[in-house]
Structure formats: structure tokens, C-alpha cells
Design a protein around this motif. Structure first.
Motif, PDB file in Angstrom:
ATOM      1  N   LYS A 149      43.544  31.537  97.258  1.00 54.37           N
ATOM      2  CA  LYS A 149      44.601  31.291  98.236  1.00 54.37           C
ATOM      3  C   LYS A 149      45.627  32.426  98.286  1.00 54.37           C
ATOM      4  O   LYS A 149      46.556  32.373  99.077  1.00 54.37           O
ATOM      5  N   GLY A 150      45.482  33.438  97.433  1.00 52.36           N
ATOM      6  CA  GLY A 150      46.461  34.522  97.363  1.00 52.36           C
ATOM      7  C   GLY A 150      45.922  35.837  97.874  1.00 52.36           C
ATOM      8  O   GLY A 150      44.743  35.966  98.205  1.00 52.36           O
ATOM      9  N   THR A 151      46.811  36.818  97.929  1.00 47.98           N
ATOM     10  CA  THR A 151      46.475  38.146  98.448  1.00 47.98           C
ATOM     11  C   THR A 151      46.888  39.210  97.450  1.00 47.98           C
ATOM     12  O   THR A 151      47.964  39.127  96.847  1.00 47.98           O
ATOM     13  N   ILE A 152      46.044  40.226  97.331  1.00 47.14           N
ATOM     14  CA  ILE A 152      46.347  41.384  96.498  1.00 47.14           C
ATOM     15  C   ILE A 152      46.465  42.588  97.424  1.00 47.14           C
ATOM     16  O   ILE A 152      45.562  42.857  98.214  1.00 47.14           O
ATOM     17  N   VAL A 153      47.598  43.291  97.338  1.00 45.68           N
ATOM     18  CA  VAL A 153      47.777  44.547  98.061  1.00 45.68           C
ATOM     19  C   VAL A 153      47.881  45.647  97.018  1.00 45.68           C
ATOM     20  O   VAL A 153      48.692  45.559  96.093  1.00 45.68           O
ATOM     21  N   VAL A 154      47.041  46.666  97.164  1.00 42.83           N
ATOM     22  CA  VAL A 154      47.045  47.818  96.270  1.00 42.83           C
ATOM     23  C   VAL A 154      47.366  49.037  97.121  1.00 42.83           C
ATOM     24  O   VAL A 154      46.726  49.261  98.149  1.00 42.83           O
ATOM     25  N   THR A 155      48.359  49.815  96.693  1.00 48.34           N
ATOM     26  CA  THR A 155      48.775  50.969  97.476  1.00 48.34           C
ATOM     27  C   THR A 155      49.124  52.154  96.588  1.00 48.34           C
ATOM     28  O   THR A 155      49.616  51.976  95.475  1.00 48.34           O
ATOM     29  N   SER A 156      48.863  53.339  97.104  1.00 53.45           N
ATOM     30  CA  SER A 156      49.283  54.555  96.403  1.00 53.45           C
ATOM     31  C   SER A 156      50.519  55.155  97.051  1.00 53.45           C
ATOM     32  O   SER A 156      50.928  56.258  96.701  1.00 53.45           O
ATOM     33  N   VAL A 157      51.133  54.422  97.981  1.00 52.74           N
ATOM     34  CA  VAL A 157      52.377  54.880  98.592  1.00 52.74           C
ATOM     35  C   VAL A 157      53.423  55.000  97.481  1.00 52.74           C
ATOM     36  O   VAL A 157      53.636  54.066  96.716  1.00 52.74           O
ATOM     37  N   HIS A 158      54.038  56.159  97.409  1.00 51.47           N
ATOM     38  CA  HIS A 158      54.988  56.446  96.329  1.00 51.47           C
ATOM     39  C   HIS A 158      56.427  56.300  96.829  1.00 51.47           C
ATOM     40  O   HIS A 158      57.276  57.143  96.581  1.00 51.47           O
ATOM     41  N   GLU A 159      56.667  55.261  97.582  1.00 53.02           N
ATOM     42  CA  GLU A 159      57.987  54.914  98.106  1.00 53.02           C
ATOM     43  C   GLU A 159      58.166  53.413  97.885  1.00 53.02           C
ATOM     44  O   GLU A 159      57.196  52.677  97.743  1.00 53.02           O
ATOM     45  N   PHE A 160      59.418  52.967  97.879  1.00 53.20           N
ATOM     46  CA  PHE A 160      59.639  51.526  97.824  1.00 53.20           C
ATOM     47  C   PHE A 160      59.072  50.899  99.084  1.00 53.20           C
ATOM     48  O   PHE A 160      59.142  51.487 100.167  1.00 53.20           O
ATOM     49  N   PRO A 161      58.534  49.692  98.998  1.00 55.38           N
ATOM     50  CA  PRO A 161      58.072  49.025 100.216  1.00 55.38           C
ATOM     51  C   PRO A 161      59.267  48.640 101.083  1.00 55.38           C
ATOM     52  O   PRO A 161      60.386  48.504 100.589  1.00 55.38           O
ATOM     53  N   SER A 162      59.021  48.448 102.363  1.00 56.39           N
ATOM     54  CA  SER A 162      60.104  48.063 103.268  1.00 56.39           C
ATOM     55  C   SER A 162      60.671  46.702 102.877  1.00 56.39           C
ATOM     56  O   SER A 162      59.985  45.872 102.281  1.00 56.39           O
ATOM     57  N   ARG A 163      61.909  46.492 103.244  1.00 57.61           N
ATOM     58  CA  ARG A 163      62.568  45.201 102.985  1.00 57.61           C
ATOM     59  C   ARG A 163      61.832  44.077 103.719  1.00 57.61           C
ATOM     60  O   ARG A 163      61.641  42.993 103.175  1.00 57.61           O
ATOM     61  N   ASN A 164      61.410  44.357 104.934  1.00 55.48           N
ATOM     62  CA  ASN A 164      60.678  43.380 105.730  1.00 55.48           C
ATOM     63  C   ASN A 164      59.400  42.952 105.009  1.00 55.48           C
ATOM     64  O   ASN A 164      59.080  41.765 104.906  1.00 55.48           O
ATOM     65  N   PHE A 165      58.653  43.923 104.500  1.00 57.81           N
ATOM     66  CA  PHE A 165      57.423  43.621 103.767  1.00 57.81           C
ATOM     67  C   PHE A 165      57.727  42.775 102.537  1.00 57.81           C
ATOM     68  O   PHE A 165      57.065  41.768 102.284  1.00 57.81           O
ATOM     69  N   LEU A 166      58.715  43.201 101.733  1.00 59.44           N
ATOM     70  CA  LEU A 166      59.040  42.456 100.516  1.00 59.44           C
ATOM     71  C   LEU A 166      59.385  41.000 100.818  1.00 59.44           C
ATOM     72  O   LEU A 166      58.898  40.092 100.148  1.00 59.44           O
ATOM     73  N   LYS A 167      60.229  40.798 101.832  1.00 59.19           N
ATOM     74  CA  LYS A 167      60.636  39.431 102.179  1.00 59.19           C
ATOM     75  C   LYS A 167      59.432  38.580 102.568  1.00 59.19           C
ATOM     76  O   LYS A 167      59.292  37.440 102.131  1.00 59.19           O
ATOM     77  N   LYS A 168      58.543  39.145 103.389  1.00 63.30           N
ATOM     78  CA  LYS A 168      57.375  38.378 103.829  1.00 63.30           C
ATOM     79  C   LYS A 168      56.373  38.186 102.695  1.00 63.30           C
ATOM     80  O   LYS A 168      55.945  37.070 102.412  1.00 63.30           O
ATOM     81  N   PHE A 169      55.969  39.270 102.062  1.00 56.45           N
ATOM     82  CA  PHE A 169      54.897  39.210 101.064  1.00 56.45           C
ATOM     83  C   PHE A 169      55.290  38.352  99.866  1.00 56.45           C
ATOM     84  O   PHE A 169      54.496  37.539  99.386  1.00 56.45           O
ATOM     85  N   CYS A 170      56.521  38.535  99.398  1.00 59.71           N
ATOM     86  CA  CYS A 170      56.953  37.762  98.228  1.00 59.71           C
ATOM     87  C   CYS A 170      57.139  36.291  98.558  1.00 59.71           C
ATOM     88  O   CYS A 170      56.824  35.429  97.747  1.00 59.71           O
ATOM     89  N   CYS A 171      57.637  35.986  99.732  1.00 54.72           N
ATOM     90  CA  CYS A 171      57.931  34.601 100.064  1.00 54.72           C
ATOM     91  C   CYS A 171      56.741  33.844 100.635  1.00 54.72           C
ATOM     92  O   CYS A 171      56.729  32.620 100.612  1.00 54.72           O
ATOM     93  N   GLU A 172      55.737  34.551 101.161  1.00 55.39           N
ATOM     94  CA  GLU A 172      54.562  33.872 101.687  1.00 55.39           C
ATOM     95  C   GLU A 172      53.642  33.377 100.599  1.00 55.39           C
ATOM     96  O   GLU A 172      52.852  32.462 100.803  1.00 55.39           O
ATOM     97  N   GLY A 173      53.716  33.976  99.423  1.00 55.66           N
ATOM     98  CA  GLY A 173      52.911  33.490  98.310  1.00 55.66           C
ATOM     99  C   GLY A 173      53.450  32.148  97.839  1.00 55.66           C
ATOM    100  O   GLY A 173      54.643  31.863  97.945  1.00 55.66           O
ATOM    101  N   GLU A 174      52.576  31.304  97.338  1.00 48.07           N
ATOM    102  CA  GLU A 174      52.999  30.014  96.793  1.00 48.07           C
ATOM    103  C   GLU A 174      53.615  30.241  95.419  1.00 48.07           C
ATOM    104  O   GLU A 174      53.221  31.157  94.692  1.00 48.07           O
ATOM    105  N   GLN A 175      54.581  29.414  95.047  1.00 50.71           N
ATOM    106  CA  GLN A 175      55.114  29.496  93.687  1.00 50.71           C
ATOM    107  C   GLN A 175      54.082  28.939  92.732  1.00 50.71           C
ATOM    108  O   GLN A 175      53.691  27.785  92.840  1.00 50.71           O
ATOM    109  N   VAL A 176      53.650  29.809  91.834  1.00 49.63           N
ATOM    110  CA  VAL A 176      52.572  29.470  90.916  1.00 49.63           C
ATOM    111  C   VAL A 176      53.032  29.806  89.500  1.00 49.63           C
ATOM    112  O   VAL A 176      53.713  30.810  89.277  1.00 49.63           O
ATOM    113  N   THR A 177      52.646  28.993  88.553  1.00 50.36           N
ATOM    114  CA  THR A 177      52.945  29.285  87.151  1.00 50.36           C
ATOM    115  C   THR A 177      51.997  30.363  86.668  1.00 50.36           C
ATOM    116  O   THR A 177      50.776  30.244  86.807  1.00 50.36           O
ATOM    117  N   PHE A 178      52.576  31.405  86.117  1.00 49.72           N
ATOM    118  CA  PHE A 178      51.762  32.484  85.537  1.00 49.72           C
ATOM    119  C   PHE A 178      51.657  32.232  84.060  1.00 49.72           C
ATOM    120  O   PHE A 178      52.588  31.976  83.361  1.00 49.72           O
TER     121      PHE A 178
END
Length: 191
Positions: A162-191
Motif C-alpha cells: 500500500k506504500g510508495t518508495i521514491v529513490v532519487t539522486s537529486v542533490h537538492e532538498f525536495p520541494s515543500r509541495n512534494f514533502l507535504k503531499k508525499f509525507c502526508c499521503e502515506g498511512e501512519q504505520v508503526t515502524f
């Protein structure tokens, strides 16, 4: 319910402040915590920053390998995983992921073209995609190419359960828009 990110590193970084500035609670997950079977954190997303595979920058790679089954379970249950460049010329730096990825270390600016309807296409929203610093590419992988530069894949995505893995070699911080969406779209899961 608030969004929570686990930032996998030895200590706080500027990156973790950016995550918090986006309204996402951010907890540092040290290599010792990551590899400890008794550690339990509740996260929507885990973030592994640039340099995780280079022993000059971190001791993270052995802990990632030791926790590979927990990481896979976290993503399968709906958590998202964001992984950056290993920053070292080791073809096995991503062998802890639940799908094959080969990395070629090569640091220089690139022009990146993103395609598809994935949230990962927004990772560069705060930058000029014609001049993005990257620390390598992924010549071989079983993910889907989201961003390419000079005929090399630099942003890949893989769905795992049910989750997504994004792997990148971009050597910059990700955009704020991406962080907000990607982090919040994942379900809260116990690691």
C-alpha cells in the motif's frame, strides 16, 4: 491526525528543519534506533538523505541492511519511503530495498525531465529543472522512471503493497509541495 516523518540519520540536519517548516512532525531515527528490534515509531514517511552509503558521512548503511525487512513491512502497510543518493561508488548501496536498484555515483548539474502523474514529479517544484545538482543515476532498477537526465534515470518510483518508495539522486532538498503531499499521503504505520 498529523503527519509524521522519520528522518533516518545520526543527528538533526537542516533537512529535518525544512520538514518541520512544512508542518510535518519530524523525528530523528538514528542508526542504532533503526536497527533495534524494540524501537517503535509511528510515521507516515521515512526519509533517508543523501550520503547514507558513504562511510565518510554516516554509519547508516549497515543499519538499513539490518532493518530491511522492517522497512519493507513499513511500506507494504502503507508508509512511504524517500531515499536519496548513496554518495559513494558502490553498486550494492541499495541492496536493503525490496526491489533491485543499481546506483552510479557521478556528481554534476543536470537538466531533468519529469513525466507521469506521480506525486514524485513535484519533487523539483522549487527549482529550475534545467539545472539540478545530482550525485548520480540509476542505470538498472525495477522501478518506474519519473525523472530522467541525459538519458539516465535520476528519480524512480516503486509501489510496494500500500506504500510508495521514491529513490532519487537529486542533490537538492525536495520541494515543500512534494514533502507535504508525499509525507502526508502515506498511512501512519508503526515502524
Amino acid at each position: 491526525m498529523s503527519c509524521r516523518a522519520g528522518f533516518v540519520w545520526d543527528s538533526p540536519q537542516y533537512f529535518s528543519r525544512l520538514i518541520e517548516d512544512c508542518g510535518i512532525a519530524c523525528e530523528i531515527v538514528t542508526p542504532q534506533m533503526l536497527a533495534a528490534p524494540f524501537f517503535r515509531g509511528l510515521f507516515n514517511c521515512l526519509i533517508v538523505p543523501t550520503g547514507f552509503g558513504n562511510p565518510r558521512y554516516s554509519n547508516l548503511l549497515p543499519a538499513l541492511r539490518a532493518s530491511s525487512s522492517r522497512i519493507e513491512k513499513f511500506v507494504e502497510q502503507g508508509g512511504n519511503l524517500l531515499v536519496f543518493g548513496a554518495a559513494d561508488n558502490r553498486t550494492d548501496a541499495y541492496d536493503w530495498l525490496p526491489f533491485p536498484v543499481i546506483y552510479r555515483h557521478d556528481c554534476h548539474p543536470r537538466s531533468i525531465t519529469c513525466s507521469g502523474g506521480s506525486v514524485a514529479t513535484t519533487i523539483l517544484d522549487d527549482y529550475d529543472p534545467g539545472n539540478i545538482e545530482c550525485d548520480g543515476s540509476f542505470p538498472t532498477h525495477e522501478g518506474m522512471c519519473i525523472g530522467a537526465a541525459e538519458s539516465s534515470d535520476v528519480i524512480i518510483e516503486h509501489t510496494c503493497g500500500k506504500g510508495t518508495i521514491v529513490v532519487t539522486s537529486v542533490h537538492e532538498f525536495p520541494s515543500r509541495n512534494f514533502l507535504k503531499k508525499f509525507c502526508c499521503e502515506g498511512e501512519q504505520v508503526t515502524f
